[in-house]
Motif scaffolding. Sequence first.
Motif, PDB file in Angstrom:
ATOM      1  N   ARG A 105       0.868  -1.110  -0.164  1.00 35.75           N
ATOM      2  CA  ARG A 105       0.017  -0.014  -0.053  1.00 35.75           C
ATOM      3  C   ARG A 105       0.922   1.392   0.068  1.00 35.75           C
ATOM      4  O   ARG A 105       2.060   1.362   0.625  1.00 35.75           O
ATOM      5  CB  ARG A 105      -1.016   0.119   1.152  1.00 35.75           C
ATOM      6  N   LEU A 106       0.229   2.242  -0.866  1.00 36.99           N
ATOM      7  CA  LEU A 106       0.910   3.610  -0.895  1.00 36.99           C
ATOM      8  C   LEU A 106       0.047   4.654  -0.261  1.00 36.99           C
ATOM      9  O   LEU A 106      -0.948   4.554  -0.580  1.00 36.99           O
ATOM     10  CB  LEU A 106       1.407   4.022  -2.324  1.00 36.99           C
ATOM     11  N   PHE A 107       0.660   5.490   0.614  1.00 35.07           N
ATOM     12  CA  PHE A 107      -0.296   6.358   1.145  1.00 35.07           C
ATOM     13  C   PHE A 107      -0.052   7.737   0.473  1.00 35.07           C
ATOM     14  O   PHE A 107       1.159   8.060  -0.106  1.00 35.07           O
ATOM     15  CB  PHE A 107       0.540   6.844   2.654  1.00 35.07           C
ATOM     16  N   VAL A 108      -1.349   8.443   0.020  1.00 36.22           N
ATOM     17  CA  VAL A 108      -1.125   9.587  -0.870  1.00 36.22           C
ATOM     18  C   VAL A 108      -1.314  10.789  -0.103  1.00 36.22           C
ATOM     19  O   VAL A 108      -2.343  10.920   0.514  1.00 36.22           O
ATOM     20  CB  VAL A 108      -1.910   9.398  -2.139  1.00 36.22           C
ATOM     21  N   SER A 109      -0.141  11.662  -0.176  1.00 36.02           N
ATOM     22  CA  SER A 109      -0.397  13.033   0.704  1.00 36.02           C
ATOM     23  C   SER A 109      -0.505  14.141  -0.526  1.00 36.02           C
ATOM     24  O   SER A 109       0.087  14.068  -1.624  1.00 36.02           O
ATOM     25  CB  SER A 109       1.108  13.330   1.288  1.00 36.02           C
ATOM     26  N   TYR A 110      -1.325  14.983  -0.317  1.00 36.66           N
ATOM     27  CA  TYR A 110      -2.070  16.069  -1.137  1.00 36.66           C
ATOM     28  C   TYR A 110      -2.685  17.077  -0.454  1.00 36.66           C
ATOM     29  O   TYR A 110      -2.835  16.991   0.508  1.00 36.66           O
ATOM     30  CB  TYR A 110      -2.614  15.404  -2.360  1.00 36.66           C
ATOM     31  N   ALA A 111      -2.405  18.125  -1.043  1.00 35.01           N
ATOM     32  CA  ALA A 111      -3.536  19.381  -0.722  1.00 35.01           C
ATOM     33  C   ALA A 111      -4.687  19.195  -1.154  1.00 35.01           C
ATOM     34  O   ALA A 111      -5.160  18.888  -2.143  1.00 35.01           O
ATOM     35  CB  ALA A 111      -2.856  20.773  -1.054  1.00 35.01           C
ATOM     36  N   LEU A 114      -9.133  16.406  -7.058  1.00 33.91           N
ATOM     37  CA  LEU A 114      -9.769  15.980  -8.072  1.00 33.91           C
ATOM     38  C   LEU A 114      -8.276  15.510  -8.892  1.00 33.91           C
ATOM     39  O   LEU A 114      -8.336  14.121  -9.193  1.00 33.91           O
ATOM     40  CB  LEU A 114     -10.151  16.939  -8.990  1.00 33.91           C
ATOM     41  N   LEU A 115      -7.181  16.003  -8.630  1.00 37.75           N
ATOM     42  CA  LEU A 115      -6.164  15.433  -9.287  1.00 37.75           C
ATOM     43  C   LEU A 115      -5.779  14.130  -8.407  1.00 37.75           C
ATOM     44  O   LEU A 115      -5.123  13.102  -8.949  1.00 37.75           O
ATOM     45  CB  LEU A 115      -4.925  16.148  -9.413  1.00 37.75           C
ATOM     46  N   ALA A 116      -5.721  14.103  -7.244  1.00 38.39           N
ATOM     47  CA  ALA A 116      -5.320  13.045  -6.104  1.00 38.39           C
ATOM     48  C   ALA A 116      -6.388  11.806  -6.670  1.00 38.39           C
ATOM     49  O   ALA A 116      -5.954  10.505  -6.551  1.00 38.39           O
ATOM     50  CB  ALA A 116      -5.585  13.296  -4.884  1.00 38.39           C
ATOM     51  N   LEU A 117      -7.661  12.035  -6.724  1.00 37.86           N
ATOM     52  CA  LEU A 117      -8.668  10.865  -6.964  1.00 37.86           C
ATOM     53  C   LEU A 117      -8.180  10.415  -8.430  1.00 37.86           C
ATOM     54  O   LEU A 117      -8.468   9.230  -8.434  1.00 37.86           O
ATOM     55  CB  LEU A 117     -10.046  11.567  -7.070  1.00 37.86           C
ATOM     56  N   VAL A 128      -3.828   1.953  -2.753  1.00 42.28           N
ATOM     57  CA  VAL A 128      -3.620   3.092  -2.242  1.00 42.28           C
ATOM     58  C   VAL A 128      -4.212   3.486  -1.180  1.00 42.28           C
ATOM     59  O   VAL A 128      -5.399   3.061  -1.225  1.00 42.28           O
ATOM     60  CB  VAL A 128      -3.550   4.228  -3.500  1.00 42.28           C
ATOM     61  N   TRP A 129      -3.785   4.280  -0.234  1.00 37.57           N
ATOM     62  CA  TRP A 129      -4.501   4.934   0.675  1.00 37.57           C
ATOM     63  C   TRP A 129      -4.768   6.351   0.577  1.00 37.57           C
ATOM     64  O   TRP A 129      -3.746   7.045   0.599  1.00 37.57           O
ATOM     65  CB  TRP A 129      -3.931   4.752   2.171  1.00 37.57           C
ATOM     66  N   LEU A 130      -5.928   6.888   0.386  1.00 38.02           N
ATOM     67  CA  LEU A 130      -6.232   8.222   0.345  1.00 38.02           C
ATOM     68  C   LEU A 130      -7.270   8.717   1.379  1.00 38.02           C
ATOM     69  O   LEU A 130      -8.317   7.869   1.496  1.00 38.02           O
ATOM     70  CB  LEU A 130      -6.923   8.496  -1.199  1.00 38.02           C
ATOM     71  N   ASP A 131      -7.167   9.591   1.882  1.00 40.31           N
ATOM     72  CA  ASP A 131      -8.359  10.212   3.013  1.00 40.31           C
ATOM     73  C   ASP A 131      -9.601  10.047   2.415  1.00 40.31           C
ATOM     74  O   ASP A 131     -10.551   9.907   3.222  1.00 40.31           O
ATOM     75  CB  ASP A 131      -7.590  11.264   3.658  1.00 40.31           C
ATOM     76  N   LEU A 132      -9.777  10.607   1.300  1.00 41.11           N
ATOM     77  CA  LEU A 132     -11.208  10.751   0.803  1.00 41.11           C
ATOM     78  C   LEU A 132     -11.863   9.344   0.639  1.00 41.11           C
ATOM     79  O   LEU A 132     -13.014   9.480   0.800  1.00 41.11           O
ATOM     80  CB  LEU A 132     -11.180  11.287  -0.668  1.00 41.11           C
ATOM     81  N   THR A 133     -11.222   8.289   0.258  1.00 36.92           N
ATOM     82  CA  THR A 133     -11.823   7.017   0.328  1.00 36.92           C
ATOM     83  C   THR A 133     -11.614   6.015   1.581  1.00 36.92           C
ATOM     84  O   THR A 133     -12.319   4.951   1.556  1.00 36.92           O
ATOM     85  CB  THR A 133     -11.297   6.324  -1.025  1.00 36.92           C
ATOM     86  N   PHE A 163       3.910  11.825  -2.546  1.00 38.78           N
ATOM     87  CA  PHE A 163       3.649  13.291  -2.181  1.00 38.78           C
ATOM     88  C   PHE A 163       3.237  14.159  -3.610  1.00 38.78           C
ATOM     89  O   PHE A 163       4.189  14.217  -4.473  1.00 38.78           O
ATOM     90  CB  PHE A 163       4.526  13.994  -1.508  1.00 38.78           C
ATOM     91  N   LEU A 164       2.158  14.425  -3.840  1.00 41.77           N
ATOM     92  CA  LEU A 164       1.790  15.311  -5.100  1.00 41.77           C
ATOM     93  C   LEU A 164       1.935  16.694  -4.604  1.00 41.77           C
ATOM     94  O   LEU A 164       1.505  17.260  -3.665  1.00 41.77           O
ATOM     95  CB  LEU A 164       0.267  15.022  -5.268  1.00 41.77           C
ATOM     96  N   VAL A 165       3.244  17.127  -5.338  1.00 40.04           N
ATOM     97  CA  VAL A 165       3.803  18.327  -5.212  1.00 40.04           C
ATOM     98  C   VAL A 165       3.217  19.584  -5.813  1.00 40.04           C
ATOM     99  O   VAL A 165       2.959  19.279  -7.063  1.00 40.04           O
ATOM    100  CB  VAL A 165       5.350  18.391  -5.230  1.00 40.04           C
ATOM    101  N   SER A 166       2.596  20.499  -5.260  1.00 37.85           N
ATOM    102  CA  SER A 166       1.933  21.700  -5.915  1.00 37.85           C
ATOM    103  C   SER A 166       2.376  22.691  -4.873  1.00 37.85           C
ATOM    104  O   SER A 166       2.669  22.524  -4.098  1.00 37.85           O
ATOM    105  CB  SER A 166       0.560  21.376  -6.134  1.00 37.85           C
TER     106      SER A 166
END
Length: 94
Positions: free
Chosen positions: A6-12, A17-20, A33-38, A62-65
């Motif tokens: 499993r990979l944890f996804v960190s994003y702002a 929408l991009l993270a999803l 993947v682990w995403l807080d929204l889901t 880490f989705l860098v923006s």
Amino acid sequence: MTHQRRLFVSYARADELLALRFCALLGAAGQDVWLDLTHLRSSPDWWNEVRRAIDQSAGVLFLVSNESSRSLSCSRELTHAAARGKPIVPIKTE
């Protein structure tokens, strides 16, 4: 139970929408993947759930923006992951 792949996804939040979309693509390719929204349950104990998810993940994407670079939540997630020795893979989104 640990989730070795499993990979944890960190994003702002501004990049939600991009993270999803990113997670949908990874999921279609067979990546867990682990995403807080889901995955995050509505709970006053949400930070402990996030920490547990990081602890049980193989690493962090880490989705860098501009927004994620200024995000206190992302900073906390990355700090926790680094303290646990988790690999952090930055993915530039802009």
